[in-house]
Motif scaffolding. Structure first.
Motif, PDB file in Angstrom:
ATOM      1  N   ILE A  97      78.637  22.779  -7.952  1.00 41.73           N
ATOM      2  CA  ILE A  97      79.870  22.294  -7.319  1.00 41.73           C
ATOM      3  C   ILE A  97      81.121  22.600  -8.148  1.00 41.73           C
ATOM      4  CG2 ILE A  97      81.149  20.173  -6.740  1.00 41.73           C
ATOM      5  CD1 ILE A  97      78.592  19.130  -5.418  1.00 41.73           C
ATOM      6  N   PRO A  98      81.153  22.286  -9.456  1.00 40.88           N
ATOM      7  CA  PRO A  98      82.371  22.608 -10.236  1.00 40.88           C
ATOM      8  C   PRO A  98      82.707  24.096 -10.198  1.00 40.88           C
ATOM      9  CG  PRO A  98      80.973  21.089 -11.448  1.00 40.88           C
ATOM     10  CD  PRO A  98      80.165  21.559 -10.283  1.00 40.88           C
ATOM     11  N   SER A  99      81.674  24.952 -10.289  1.00 44.74           N
ATOM     12  CA  SER A  99      81.898  26.399 -10.277  1.00 44.74           C
ATOM     13  C   SER A  99      82.374  26.873  -8.911  1.00 44.74           C
ATOM     14  CB  SER A  99      80.595  27.122 -10.656  1.00 44.74           C
ATOM     15  OG  SER A  99      80.740  28.515 -10.544  1.00 44.74           O
ATOM     16  N   LEU A 100      81.812  26.306  -7.841  1.00 44.19           N
ATOM     17  CA  LEU A 100      82.219  26.693  -6.489  1.00 44.19           C
ATOM     18  C   LEU A 100      83.681  26.333  -6.238  1.00 44.19           C
ATOM     19  CD1 LEU A 100      79.033  25.528  -4.524  1.00 44.19           C
ATOM     20  CD2 LEU A 100      79.745  27.896  -4.935  1.00 44.19           C
ATOM     21  N   ILE A 101      84.106  25.178  -6.755  1.00 48.16           N
ATOM     22  CA  ILE A 101      85.517  24.782  -6.627  1.00 48.16           C
ATOM     23  C   ILE A 101      86.396  25.696  -7.483  1.00 48.16           C
ATOM     24  CG2 ILE A 101      87.193  22.957  -7.110  1.00 48.16           C
ATOM     25  CD1 ILE A 101      85.005  20.912  -6.434  1.00 48.16           C
ATOM     26  N   HIS A 102      85.964  25.956  -8.710  1.00 47.28           N
ATOM     27  CA  HIS A 102      86.728  26.785  -9.643  1.00 47.28           C
ATOM     28  C   HIS A 102      86.970  28.184  -9.084  1.00 47.28           C
ATOM     29  CE1 HIS A 102      88.140  28.474 -13.442  1.00 47.28           C
ATOM     30  NE2 HIS A 102      87.247  29.456 -13.295  1.00 47.28           N
ATOM     31  N   HIS A 103      85.970  28.748  -8.411  1.00 50.17           N
ATOM     32  CA  HIS A 103      86.089  30.108  -7.880  1.00 50.17           C
ATOM     33  C   HIS A 103      86.663  30.139  -6.461  1.00 50.17           C
ATOM     34  CE1 HIS A 103      83.169  30.958 -11.173  1.00 50.17           C
ATOM     35  NE2 HIS A 103      83.906  32.057 -11.259  1.00 50.17           N
ATOM     36  N   GLY A 104      87.107  28.975  -5.974  1.00 53.96           N
ATOM     37  CA  GLY A 104      87.783  28.930  -4.687  1.00 53.96           C
ATOM     38  C   GLY A 104      86.885  29.138  -3.480  1.00 53.96           C
ATOM     39  N   ILE A 105      85.576  28.958  -3.661  1.00 53.63           N
ATOM     40  CA  ILE A 105      84.643  29.119  -2.534  1.00 53.63           C
ATOM     41  C   ILE A 105      84.693  27.886  -1.634  1.00 53.63           C
ATOM     42  CG2 ILE A 105      82.191  29.348  -1.921  1.00 53.63           C
ATOM     43  CD1 ILE A 105      81.948  31.013  -4.567  1.00 53.63           C
ATOM     44  N   ILE A 106      84.854  26.696  -2.254  1.00 59.49           N
ATOM     45  CA  ILE A 106      85.081  25.455  -1.515  1.00 59.49           C
ATOM     46  C   ILE A 106      86.309  24.772  -2.105  1.00 59.49           C
ATOM     47  CG2 ILE A 106      82.653  25.102  -0.878  1.00 59.49           C
ATOM     48  CD1 ILE A 106      82.438  23.082  -3.205  1.00 59.49           C
ATOM     49  N   ASP A 107      86.922  23.888  -1.319  1.00 56.74           N
ATOM     50  CA  ASP A 107      88.047  23.132  -1.855  1.00 56.74           C
ATOM     51  C   ASP A 107      87.539  21.835  -2.486  1.00 56.74           C
ATOM     52  OD1 ASP A 107      87.584  21.259   0.195  1.00 56.74           O
ATOM     53  OD2 ASP A 107      89.182  22.050   1.471  1.00 56.74           O
ATOM     54  N   SER A 108      88.455  20.992  -2.922  1.00 57.73           N
ATOM     55  CA  SER A 108      88.072  19.773  -3.657  1.00 57.73           C
ATOM     56  C   SER A 108      87.344  18.760  -2.781  1.00 57.73           C
ATOM     57  CB  SER A 108      89.319  19.119  -4.268  1.00 57.73           C
ATOM     58  OG  SER A 108      90.254  18.794  -3.240  1.00 57.73           O
ATOM     59  N   GLU A 109      87.326  18.990  -1.474  1.00 57.40           N
ATOM     60  CA  GLU A 109      86.600  18.112  -0.556  1.00 57.40           C
ATOM     61  C   GLU A 109      85.288  18.743  -0.092  1.00 57.40           C
ATOM     62  OE1 GLU A 109      89.475  17.306   2.522  1.00 57.40           O
ATOM     63  OE2 GLU A 109      90.162  15.496   1.471  1.00 57.40           O
ATOM     64  N   GLY A 110      84.918  19.875  -0.698  1.00 60.50           N
ATOM     65  CA  GLY A 110      83.652  20.519  -0.373  1.00 60.50           C
ATOM     66  C   GLY A 110      83.692  21.431   0.832  1.00 60.50           C
ATOM     67  N   VAL A 111      84.885  21.664   1.397  1.00 59.47           N
ATOM     68  CA  VAL A 111      85.018  22.473   2.617  1.00 59.47           C
ATOM     69  C   VAL A 111      85.171  23.946   2.233  1.00 59.47           C
ATOM     70  CG1 VAL A 111      86.399  22.876   4.694  1.00 59.47           C
ATOM     71  CG2 VAL A 111      86.097  20.540   3.813  1.00 59.47           C
ATOM     72  N   PRO A 112      84.399  24.852   2.854  1.00 59.05           N
ATOM     73  CA  PRO A 112      84.558  26.287   2.564  1.00 59.05           C
ATOM     74  C   PRO A 112      85.980  26.757   2.834  1.00 59.05           C
ATOM     75  CG  PRO A 112      82.551  25.899   3.833  1.00 59.05           C
ATOM     76  CD  PRO A 112      83.303  24.595   3.801  1.00 59.05           C
ATOM     77  N   THR A 113      86.507  27.593   1.947  1.00 54.58           N
ATOM     78  CA  THR A 113      87.892  28.051   2.071  1.00 54.58           C
ATOM     79  C   THR A 113      88.036  29.231   3.026  1.00 54.58           C
ATOM     80  OG1 THR A 113      87.567  29.461   0.135  1.00 54.58           O
ATOM     81  CG2 THR A 113      88.494  27.254  -0.241  1.00 54.58           C
ATOM     82  N   LYS A 114      86.941  29.978   3.232  1.00 57.77           N
ATOM     83  CA  LYS A 114      86.980  31.120   4.162  1.00 57.77           C
ATOM     84  C   LYS A 114      85.557  31.530   4.512  1.00 57.77           C
ATOM     85  CE  LYS A 114      87.238  34.506   0.385  1.00 57.77           C
ATOM     86  NZ  LYS A 114      88.006  35.618  -0.205  1.00 57.77           N
ATOM     87  N   LYS A 115      85.448  32.372   5.535  1.00 54.10           N
ATOM     88  CA  LYS A 115      84.138  32.895   5.920  1.00 54.10           C
ATOM     89  C   LYS A 115      83.736  33.986   4.937  1.00 54.10           C
ATOM     90  CE  LYS A 115      84.133  31.958  10.885  1.00 54.10           C
ATOM     91  NZ  LYS A 115      83.985  32.551  12.251  1.00 54.10           N
ATOM     92  N   GLN A 116      82.552  33.826   4.341  1.00 49.65           N
ATOM     93  CA  GLN A 116      82.051  34.829   3.402  1.00 49.65           C
ATOM     94  C   GLN A 116      80.579  34.572   3.137  1.00 49.65           C
ATOM     95  OE1 GLN A 116      83.472  34.330  -0.715  1.00 49.65           O
ATOM     96  NE2 GLN A 116      84.345  32.362  -0.119  1.00 49.65           N
ATOM     97  N   GLU A 117      79.934  35.489   2.469  1.00 46.10           N
ATOM     98  CA  GLU A 117      78.554  35.315   2.029  1.00 46.10           C
ATOM     99  C   GLU A 117      78.567  35.144   0.512  1.00 46.10           C
ATOM    100  OE1 GLU A 117      75.176  35.947   3.938  1.00 46.10           O
ATOM    101  OE2 GLU A 117      76.597  34.821   5.154  1.00 46.10           O
ATOM    102  N   ILE A 118      77.822  34.198   0.007  1.00 46.64           N
ATOM    103  CA  ILE A 118      77.764  33.973  -1.437  1.00 46.64           C
ATOM    104  C   ILE A 118      76.311  33.970  -1.895  1.00 46.64           C
ATOM    105  CG2 ILE A 118      79.896  32.629  -1.438  1.00 46.64           C
ATOM    106  CD1 ILE A 118      78.106  30.093  -1.797  1.00 46.64           C
ATOM    107  N   GLN A 119      76.143  34.157  -3.197  1.00 41.78           N
ATOM    108  CA  GLN A 119      74.822  34.108  -3.818  1.00 41.78           C
ATOM    109  C   GLN A 119      74.945  33.275  -5.085  1.00 41.78           C
ATOM    110  OE1 GLN A 119      73.248  37.958  -4.983  1.00 41.78           O
ATOM    111  NE2 GLN A 119      71.176  37.365  -4.417  1.00 41.78           N
ATOM    112  N   LEU A 120      74.221  32.154  -5.139  1.00 42.88           N
ATOM    113  CA  LEU A 120      74.352  31.246  -6.277  1.00 42.88           C
ATOM    114  C   LEU A 120      73.770  31.837  -7.552  1.00 42.88           C
ATOM    115  CD1 LEU A 120      73.495  27.822  -4.567  1.00 42.88           C
ATOM    116  CD2 LEU A 120      75.757  28.738  -5.132  1.00 42.88           C
ATOM    117  N   SER A 121      72.739  32.674  -7.430  1.00 39.42           N
ATOM    118  CA  SER A 121      72.197  33.394  -8.581  1.00 39.42           C
ATOM    119  C   SER A 121      71.577  34.693  -8.061  1.00 39.42           C
ATOM    120  CB  SER A 121      71.143  32.554  -9.322  1.00 39.42           C
ATOM    121  OG  SER A 121      69.877  32.676  -8.718  1.00 39.42           O
TER     122      SER A 121
END
Length: 425
Positions: A130-154
């Motif tokens: 969660i901290p990394s996802l917020i830091h990289h702008g993938i989600i906002d501070s409320e956990g909502v995705p910032t845009k449509k995209q595909e991600i890979q956690l590892s």
């Protein structure tokens, strides 16, 4: 409860804490605590702080009430348990998600704490990130995705849509709860996962705290069930040909909307195959949905609740139309059963990715433009799945790999023994 039984078999003294309400439900469904006492498990209760008439299907209400009312009561419970056997005081407290407050109480007593994560390790990895996802702008501070995209956690995890992260779809109140809980649990040395490296190697490698001890499948009781199990379905299955029955169950939480319920009924009717369909009652033991007028269900059996592990182990089962909850996923994998995937929320979407794209032991049921899975889609995918010999072969291979982990000498078995040795010190 399955973990408690595994620990008891290794000689651990176990006290299992239920809420008073949950224990009454479990007793009503399974008929008392005698079996658990035989296994060396003592069950105690604490009140959840709600009134008898309160609706406990409102998860946030229950969680907040527990966090408010239970912390002052746990110290006395610990004192009382320790006083009963001064030579065997509590050395470790195991908590699940939303119970981090119990961990904090344990720390005031100098007692070790560990987390049992009951969903997939991949969903734990997502919460850990969660901290990394917020830091990289993938989600906002409320956990909502910032845009449509595909991600890979590892690198060794499947690609995923941020809209499928475990907290999406649960409501805004849940994300800060999860984020805070992860901070609370950070001080624990072990986060136990009901998984194996063969199933989720990429997720389990993300943090040295993650310890796979699964599959937890050796339970001898049904004390974690909140509904009475209908065992007549086992006798019905005995009358069906091998690998002929389509099993349908969406777990203990998912609710099928009325229009979708009718379409599912029609889909099962046109299969021309035997089916076993679990239509779970609501908390007041009423069924929400009505069957369509043209539904006959002559080839099937409909029940309220079943002993699922026994069902999935039955030779008559051909495939599992599943919500992809982690317990159901593990149980089907351990019995070599192919999937038709119908996820609803939380970790079920990423579990579907593993089933369909990584392990390749199932197919996805696709929705139409109105968000419905139509009867034609159900029939088409059942036929495709049962004709696919490669999926059947992979299912049996994955079964072997997964079960071997918990056998003596397997990696999960070794991990559990190491954890027990740490917890006892």
């Amino acid at each position: 409860m399955q973990l408690s039984e595994a620990l008891a078999k290794h000689g651990c003294k176990i006290t299992f804490v239920h809420t008073e309400f949950s224990q009454k439900r479990a007793n009503k469904a399974s008929g008392g605590l005698d079996k658990l006492k035989e296994l060396g498990i003592n069950v105690v209760t604490l009140p959840d702080g709600l009134e008898a008439e309160d609706d406990r299907s409102e998860n946030m209400k229950v969680i907040e009430s527990i966090k408010t009312n239970m912390p002052p009561l746990l110290p006395k419970l610990i004192h009382d348990i320790n006083a009963l056997d001064v030579d065997n005081n509590i050395t470790c407290i195991l908590v699940t998600m939303n119970m981090g407050w119990a961990w904090q109480v344990a720390q005031t007593f100098g007692i070790k704490g560990a987390l049992l994560w009951t969903s997939s390790a991949s969903s734990l990895a997502a919460c850990y990130c969660i901290p990394s996802l917020i830091h990289h702008g993938i989600i906002d501070s409320e956990g909502v995705p910032t845009k449509k995209q595909e991600i890979q956690l590892s690198p060794n995890m499947p690609m995923m849509n941020p809209a499928d992260l475990p907290w999406t779809g649960l409501g805004k109140a849940f994300f800060p709860l999860i984020a805070k809980e992860m901070e609370t649990l950070e001080s624990g040395e072990w986060w136990l996962c009901n998984s194996t490296c063969d199933l989720e190697d990429g997720a389990l490698a993300m943090c040295p705290k993650f310890l796979p001890i699964g599959p937890l499948m050796e339970s001898e009781s049904n004390k974690s069930s909140f509904w009475e199990e209908d065992s007549t379905c086992l006798y019905w299955l005995d009358q069906q040909p091998p690998q002929s029955v389509v099993y349908v169950s969406f777990g203990s939480l998912a609710i099928v909307e009325p229009n979708q319920f009718k379409e599912l009924a029609r889909g099962l009717d046109v299969l021309n195959r035997p089916f076993l369909w679990v239509v779970r009652p609501t908390n007041d033991n009423k069924v929400n949905n009505a069957y369509p007028d043209e539904f006959h269900g002559r080839k099937g059996k409909i029940v309220n609740w079943v002993p699922q592990r026994k069902i999935l182990n039955h030779p008559a089962i051909a495939c599992f139309i599943s919500h992809c909850g982690w317990n159901s996923t593990i149980e089907a994998v351990c019995n070599g059963i192919p999937f038709l995937c119908w996820p609803f929320f939380t970790d079920q979407f990423v579990n579907r990715s593993y089933i369909c794209d990584v392990w390749k032991v199932g197919l996805n049921l696709d929705k139409d433009e109105n968000g419905l899975i139509l009867k034609g889609e159900i029939r088409k995918k059942v036929d495709q799945l049962l004709a696919n010999e490669d999926i059947k072969a992979r299912s049996l291979k994955l079964k072997e790999l997964t079960i071997n982990n918990s056998a003596k000498g397997g990696q999960s078995s070794k991990n559990l023994e190491n954890f027990i040795n740490w917890a006892k010190q």
